[in-house]
Design a protein around this motif. Structure first.
Motif, mmCIF file in Angstrom:
data_model
loop_
_atom_site.group_PDB
_atom_site.id
_atom_site.type_symbol
_atom_site.label_atom_id
_atom_site.label_comp_id
_atom_site.label_asym_id
_atom_site.label_seq_id
_atom_site.Cartn_x
_atom_site.Cartn_y
_atom_site.Cartn_z
ATOM 1 N N ASP A 2 -66.043 15.466 41.354
ATOM 2 C CA ASP A 2 -66.065 16.068 40.030
ATOM 3 C C ASP A 2 -66.432 15.020 38.989
ATOM 4 O OD1 ASP A 2 -65.738 17.949 38.060
ATOM 5 O OD2 ASP A 2 -63.601 17.590 37.857
ATOM 6 N N GLN A 3 -67.120 15.415 37.931
ATOM 7 C CA GLN A 3 -67.505 14.462 36.889
ATOM 8 C C GLN A 3 -66.307 13.948 36.111
ATOM 9 O OE1 GLN A 3 -70.482 16.411 34.544
ATOM 10 N NE2 GLN A 3 -72.110 15.801 35.917
ATOM 11 N N GLY A 4 -65.164 14.606 36.182
ATOM 12 C CA GLY A 4 -63.983 14.178 35.451
ATOM 13 C C GLY A 4 -63.227 13.033 36.105
ATOM 14 N N VAL A 5 -63.634 12.606 37.293
ATOM 15 C CA VAL A 5 -62.934 11.528 37.991
ATOM 16 C C VAL A 5 -63.228 10.202 37.302
ATOM 17 C CG1 VAL A 5 -62.817 10.228 40.141
ATOM 18 C CG2 VAL A 5 -62.929 12.708 40.192
ATOM 19 N N ARG A 6 -62.180 9.469 36.977
ATOM 20 C CA ARG A 6 -62.324 8.154 36.353
ATOM 21 C C ARG A 6 -61.631 7.123 37.234
ATOM 22 N NH1 ARG A 6 -65.999 10.113 33.902
ATOM 23 N NH2 ARG A 6 -65.784 11.085 31.899
ATOM 24 N N LEU A 7 -62.411 6.243 37.822
ATOM 25 C CA LEU A 7 -61.853 5.193 38.659
ATOM 26 C C LEU A 7 -61.702 3.920 37.840
ATOM 27 C CD1 LEU A 7 -63.910 5.739 41.922
ATOM 28 C CD2 LEU A 7 -61.587 6.480 41.438
ATOM 29 N N VAL A 8 -60.642 3.180 38.113
ATOM 30 C CA VAL A 8 -60.353 1.953 37.391
ATOM 31 C C VAL A 8 -60.273 0.819 38.400
ATOM 32 C CG1 VAL A 8 -58.736 0.822 35.832
ATOM 33 C CG2 VAL A 8 -59.054 3.289 35.710
ATOM 34 N N ALA A 9 -60.785 -0.350 38.035
ATOM 35 C CA ALA A 9 -60.752 -1.496 38.938
ATOM 36 C C ALA A 9 -59.330 -2.003 39.140
ATOM 37 C CB ALA A 9 -61.628 -2.625 38.386
ATOM 38 N N VAL A 25 -71.061 2.916 50.805
ATOM 39 C CA VAL A 25 -71.715 2.985 49.499
ATOM 40 C C VAL A 25 -73.169 2.541 49.610
ATOM 41 C CG1 VAL A 25 -71.721 2.062 47.152
ATOM 42 C CG2 VAL A 25 -69.577 2.746 48.201
ATOM 43 N N GLY A 26 -73.436 1.541 50.428
ATOM 44 C CA GLY A 26 -74.814 1.104 50.642
ATOM 45 C C GLY A 26 -75.672 2.192 51.261
ATOM 46 N N LYS A 27 -75.115 2.900 52.247
ATOM 47 C CA LYS A 27 -75.859 3.998 52.867
ATOM 48 C C LYS A 27 -76.083 5.134 51.889
ATOM 49 C CE LYS A 27 -74.386 3.046 57.557
ATOM 50 N NZ LYS A 27 -73.642 3.516 58.736
ATOM 51 N N LEU A 28 -75.068 5.446 51.087
ATOM 52 C CA LEU A 28 -75.229 6.497 50.080
ATOM 53 C C LEU A 28 -76.267 6.103 49.036
ATOM 54 C CD1 LEU A 28 -71.529 7.600 49.529
ATOM 55 C CD2 LEU A 28 -73.344 8.920 50.626
ATOM 56 N N ASN A 29 -76.279 4.829 48.663
ATOM 57 C CA ASN A 29 -77.262 4.344 47.699
ATOM 58 C C ASN A 29 -78.681 4.500 48.250
ATOM 59 O OD1 ASN A 29 -78.175 3.226 45.336
ATOM 60 N ND2 ASN A 29 -77.893 1.132 46.004
ATOM 61 N N SER A 46 -69.917 2.821 43.178
ATOM 62 C CA SER A 46 -70.537 1.526 43.457
ATOM 63 C C SER A 46 -70.037 0.345 42.618
ATOM 64 C CB SER A 46 -72.058 1.622 43.358
ATOM 65 O OG SER A 46 -72.457 2.000 42.077
ATOM 66 N N PRO A 47 -69.550 0.506 41.396
ATOM 67 C CA PRO A 47 -69.096 -0.675 40.649
ATOM 68 C C PRO A 47 -67.864 -1.367 41.227
ATOM 69 C CG PRO A 47 -69.511 1.138 39.139
ATOM 70 C CD PRO A 47 -69.584 1.681 40.514
ATOM 71 N N THR A 51 -63.761 -5.362 44.510
ATOM 72 C CA THR A 51 -62.315 -5.156 44.680
ATOM 73 C C THR A 51 -62.064 -3.695 45.035
ATOM 74 O OG1 THR A 51 -62.088 -4.742 42.322
ATOM 75 C CG2 THR A 51 -61.624 -6.975 43.079
ATOM 76 N N VAL A 52 -62.059 -3.409 46.311
ATOM 77 C CA VAL A 52 -61.920 -2.046 46.794
ATOM 78 C C VAL A 52 -60.446 -1.740 47.013
ATOM 79 C CG1 VAL A 52 -62.577 -0.411 48.580
ATOM 80 C CG2 VAL A 52 -64.129 -2.250 47.955
ATOM 81 N N THR A 53 -59.987 -0.627 46.438
ATOM 82 C CA THR A 53 -58.604 -0.210 46.631
ATOM 83 C C THR A 53 -58.562 1.121 47.368
ATOM 84 O OG1 THR A 53 -58.471 1.000 44.555
ATOM 85 C CG2 THR A 53 -57.918 -1.344 44.477
ATOM 86 N N GLN A 54 -57.377 1.507 47.775
ATOM 87 C CA GLN A 54 -57.202 2.775 48.472
ATOM 88 C C GLN A 54 -57.597 3.955 47.574
ATOM 89 O OE1 GLN A 54 -56.326 2.646 51.656
ATOM 90 N NE2 GLN A 54 -56.451 4.848 51.944
ATOM 91 N N THR A 55 -57.379 3.814 46.278
ATOM 92 C CA THR A 55 -57.760 4.860 45.328
ATOM 93 C C THR A 55 -59.267 5.088 45.339
ATOM 94 O OG1 THR A 55 -55.922 4.176 43.930
ATOM 95 C CG2 THR A 55 -57.573 5.588 42.919
ATOM 96 N N HIS A 56 -60.041 4.007 45.425
ATOM 97 C CA HIS A 56 -61.497 4.126 45.464
ATOM 98 C C HIS A 56 -61.941 4.812 46.752
ATOM 99 C CE1 HIS A 56 -61.240 0.355 42.815
ATOM 100 N NE2 HIS A 56 -61.312 1.427 42.052
#
Length: 112
Positions: A2-9, A25-29, A46-47, A51-56
């Motif tokens: 959904d466009q409303g999803v906001r991920l934070v680092a 993410v590389g394959k999706l890109n 992708s940003p 620092t990849v977390t479980q939330t991402h």
């Protein structure tokens, strides 16, 4: 997604295997060249490659049943214009969505 999803680092537990996330993410890109409907998703996730977390990893939202349309306009084999957009209304059928997409493409080609 959904466009409303906001991920934070750096919010949440650090993912134990960030290589899987980066590879996905590389394959999706890579797929965005032929699938304009996933461009938004890739731009959201992708940003956070460093620092990849479980939330991402678990970033998903319920579907809102709206179609994502996209098109490419080529002139002489060269890409002139491209667009990917989630439609503002819910179509009753995929045919209705396709007619709307054709109308957008026709106006774009007329402009070019």
């Amino acid at each position: 997604m959904d466009q409303g999803v906001r991920l934070v680092a750096a919010v949440g537990d650090v993912l134990c295997d960030p290589y899987r996330y980066r590879r996905l993410v590389g394959k999706l890109n890579y797929l965005t060249n032929t699938r304009p409907d996933i461009v938004f998703l890739v731009s959201v996730v992708s940003p956070f490659m460093s620092t990849v977390t479980q939330t991402h990893w678990e970033a998903r939202s319920p579907s809102d049943k709206r179609y994502t349309t996209g098109y490419y306009v080529f002139v002489g084999g060269n890409l002139v214009s491209s667009k990917s957009k989630k439609q503002g209304i819910v179509a009753r059928s995929s045919a209705g969505s396709e007619y709307r997409a054709m109308a957008h493409v026709a106006s774009e080609i007329t402009w070019v």
